[in-house]
Design a protein around this motif. Sequence first.
Motif, PDB file in Angstrom:
ATOM      1  N   GLY A  95       0.800  -1.217   0.000  1.00  0.00           N
ATOM      2  CA  GLY A  95       0.000   0.000   0.000  1.00  0.00           C
ATOM      3  C   GLY A  95       0.831   1.263   0.000  1.00  0.00           C
ATOM      4  N   GLU A  96       2.016   1.195   0.582  1.00  0.00           N
ATOM      5  CA  GLU A  96       2.878   2.377   0.696  1.00  0.00           C
ATOM      6  C   GLU A  96       3.429   2.828  -0.658  1.00  0.00           C
ATOM      7  N   VAL A  97       3.489   1.925  -1.632  1.00  0.00           N
ATOM      8  CA  VAL A  97       4.117   2.261  -2.919  1.00  0.00           C
ATOM      9  C   VAL A  97       3.125   2.335  -4.069  1.00  0.00           C
ATOM     10  N   LEU A  98       1.833   2.185  -3.791  1.00  0.00           N
ATOM     11  CA  LEU A  98       0.842   2.244  -4.856  1.00  0.00           C
ATOM     12  C   LEU A  98       0.790   3.638  -5.470  1.00  0.00           C
ATOM     13  N   LYS A  99       0.615   3.681  -6.783  1.00  0.00           N
ATOM     14  CA  LYS A  99       0.489   4.932  -7.518  1.00  0.00           C
ATOM     15  C   LYS A  99      -0.999   5.148  -7.788  1.00  0.00           C
ATOM     16  N   LEU A 100      -1.591   6.129  -7.102  1.00  0.00           N
ATOM     17  CA  LEU A 100      -3.030   6.343  -7.142  1.00  0.00           C
ATOM     18  C   LEU A 100      -3.364   7.753  -7.606  1.00  0.00           C
ATOM     19  N   GLY A 101      -4.537   7.879  -8.238  1.00  0.00           N
ATOM     20  CA  GLY A 101      -5.062   9.198  -8.542  1.00  0.00           C
ATOM     21  C   GLY A 101      -5.482   9.907  -7.267  1.00  0.00           C
ATOM     22  N   ARG A 102      -5.647  11.209  -7.346  1.00  0.00           N
ATOM     23  CA  ARG A 102      -5.938  11.993  -6.148  1.00  0.00           C
ATOM     24  C   ARG A 102      -7.213  11.536  -5.443  1.00  0.00           C
ATOM     25  N   SER A 103      -8.294  11.328  -6.197  1.00  0.00           N
ATOM     26  CA  SER A 103      -9.563  10.949  -5.566  1.00  0.00           C
ATOM     27  C   SER A 103      -9.446   9.600  -4.867  1.00  0.00           C
ATOM     28  N   GLU A 104      -8.750   8.658  -5.502  1.00  0.00           N
ATOM     29  CA  GLU A 104      -8.564   7.338  -4.887  1.00  0.00           C
ATOM     30  C   GLU A 104      -7.698   7.440  -3.643  1.00  0.00           C
ATOM     31  N   MET A 105      -6.694   8.281  -3.701  1.00  0.00           N
ATOM     32  CA  MET A 105      -5.823   8.453  -2.547  1.00  0.00           C
ATOM     33  C   MET A 105      -6.581   9.087  -1.381  1.00  0.00           C
ATOM     34  N   MET A 106      -7.403  10.096  -1.689  1.00  0.00           N
ATOM     35  CA  MET A 106      -8.155  10.794  -0.645  1.00  0.00           C
ATOM     36  C   MET A 106      -9.200   9.907   0.001  1.00  0.00           C
ATOM     37  N   SER A 107      -9.664   8.893  -0.715  1.00  0.00           N
ATOM     38  CA  SER A 107     -10.692   8.002  -0.179  1.00  0.00           C
ATOM     39  C   SER A 107     -10.099   6.789   0.547  1.00  0.00           C
ATOM     40  N   GLY A 108      -8.789   6.819   0.795  1.00  0.00           N
ATOM     41  CA  GLY A 108      -8.164   5.728   1.536  1.00  0.00           C
ATOM     42  C   GLY A 108      -7.810   4.530   0.697  1.00  0.00           C
ATOM     43  N   GLY A 109      -7.485   4.761  -0.577  1.00  0.00           N
ATOM     44  CA  GLY A 109      -7.213   3.648  -1.486  1.00  0.00           C
ATOM     45  C   GLY A 109      -6.076   2.753  -1.047  1.00  0.00           C
ATOM     46  N   ARG A 110      -5.099   3.290  -0.343  1.00  0.00           N
ATOM     47  CA  ARG A 110      -3.963   2.475   0.088  1.00  0.00           C
ATOM     48  C   ARG A 110      -4.366   1.402   1.099  1.00  0.00           C
ATOM     49  N   ARG A 111      -5.569   1.536   1.660  1.00  0.00           N
ATOM     50  CA  ARG A 111      -6.034   0.562   2.653  1.00  0.00           C
ATOM     51  C   ARG A 111      -7.175  -0.317   2.144  1.00  0.00           C
ATOM     52  N   LYS A 112      -7.651  -0.063   0.938  1.00  0.00           N
ATOM     53  CA  LYS A 112      -8.808  -0.802   0.431  1.00  0.00           C
ATOM     54  C   LYS A 112      -8.444  -2.247   0.102  1.00  0.00           C
ATOM     55  N   GLU A 113      -9.282  -3.155   0.587  1.00  0.00           N
ATOM     56  CA  GLU A 113      -9.010  -4.580   0.421  1.00  0.00           C
ATOM     57  C   GLU A 113      -8.921  -4.992  -1.042  1.00  0.00           C
ATOM     58  N   ALA A 114      -9.902  -4.606  -1.831  1.00  0.00           N
ATOM     59  CA  ALA A 114      -9.922  -5.032  -3.230  1.00  0.00           C
ATOM     60  C   ALA A 114      -8.737  -4.447  -3.989  1.00  0.00           C
ATOM     61  N   LEU A 115      -8.428  -3.191  -3.738  1.00  0.00           N
ATOM     62  CA  LEU A 115      -7.329  -2.538  -4.437  1.00  0.00           C
ATOM     63  C   LEU A 115      -5.994  -3.189  -4.078  1.00  0.00           C
ATOM     64  N   LEU A 116      -5.790  -3.474  -2.799  1.00  0.00           N
ATOM     65  CA  LEU A 116      -4.548  -4.127  -2.372  1.00  0.00           C
ATOM     66  C   LEU A 116      -4.433  -5.531  -2.949  1.00  0.00           C
ATOM     67  N   GLY A 117      -5.534  -6.277  -2.916  1.00  0.00           N
ATOM     68  CA  GLY A 117      -5.507  -7.632  -3.448  1.00  0.00           C
ATOM     69  C   GLY A 117      -5.195  -7.656  -4.928  1.00  0.00           C
ATOM     70  N   ASP A 118      -5.818  -6.754  -5.679  1.00  0.00           N
ATOM     71  CA  ASP A 118      -5.552  -6.681  -7.117  1.00  0.00           C
ATOM     72  C   ASP A 118      -4.084  -6.341  -7.386  1.00  0.00           C
ATOM     73  N   ALA A 119      -3.553  -5.389  -6.629  1.00  0.00           N
ATOM     74  CA  ALA A 119      -2.168  -4.977  -6.841  1.00  0.00           C
ATOM     75  C   ALA A 119      -1.196  -6.098  -6.481  1.00  0.00           C
ATOM     76  N   MET A 120      -1.513  -6.893  -5.465  1.00  0.00           N
ATOM     77  CA  MET A 120      -0.641  -8.009  -5.106  1.00  0.00           C
ATOM     78  C   MET A 120      -0.584  -9.011  -6.243  1.00  0.00           C
ATOM     79  N   GLU A 121      -1.722  -9.297  -6.854  1.00  0.00           N
ATOM     80  CA  GLU A 121      -1.731 -10.206  -8.006  1.00  0.00           C
ATOM     81  C   GLU A 121      -0.927  -9.625  -9.168  1.00  0.00           C
ATOM     82  N   ALA A 122      -1.007  -8.309  -9.345  1.00  0.00           N
ATOM     83  CA  ALA A 122      -0.246  -7.670 -10.423  1.00  0.00           C
ATOM     84  C   ALA A 122       1.258  -7.772 -10.176  1.00  0.00           C
ATOM     85  N   VAL A 123       1.681  -7.627  -8.932  1.00  0.00           N
ATOM     86  CA  VAL A 123       3.104  -7.764  -8.600  1.00  0.00           C
ATOM     87  C   VAL A 123       3.575  -9.186  -8.898  1.00  0.00           C
TER      88      VAL A 123
END
Length: 229
Positions: A95-123
């Motif tokens: 979550g600390e290194v995710l590259k997010l748009g402003r709205s996603e960042m402001m809404s707590g995107g670094r902590r969102k379960e679905a977003l983190l899970g998707d990014a882990m699969e991408a890594v």
Amino acid sequence: MKLSADLRAFEDRIGHRFANPELLLEAVTHSSLSSPTRPDNQRLEFLGDRVLGLVLAEALLDADPGANEGQLAPRFNALVRKESCAAAARDVGLGEVLKLGRSEMMSGGRRKEALLGDAMEAVIAAVYVDAGFDAARAMILRIWGGRVGEVAADARDAKTALQEWAQARGQLPPTYTEVERQGPDHAPQFTVEVRLGSGETEQATAGAKRQAEQAAARTLLARLEKRDD
């Protein structure tokens, strides 16, 4: 291409140095920040899900040679579902290194379960494309290794367990209804009701419908099992 210091530190945490650093940058780029010259991680996520599944299927077979398909399937599902991928992402500080748009960042995107899970699969996919299956397997087993040995013999998710509870008592499968949606489009909150044919209901709220369904099923099942005891 030279990676930033935070991405170099992330490479250390996952135990892989990228020959092609652009793959890692793509893996941590959310669609909210993508552009024609900066692809997001959705294609890598698609591939990473398949690589993860194969590695963990092999790991489960090796861990329990005597288990049959019916025993292995719920354990597998528990290990690859989005919540488990998100937990793995948190373990390596993704979550600390995710590259997010402003709205996603402001809404707590670094902590969102679905977003983190998707990014882990991408890594995972990025490592696979960069260095092959053995490198991806090694990374997955470093991160998931303890979970493979600890996953419960009965690792069904709550919706599956509730459906089996109902069927064992001659009832139809539970139904799930979205009863409310609140919040802006970039940070919605869903309230879902689960209902059994016998009339029992429960509601739960979460940032994704699937999570709300699981939470409602989990709460209802716990109440039913306590009543049966």
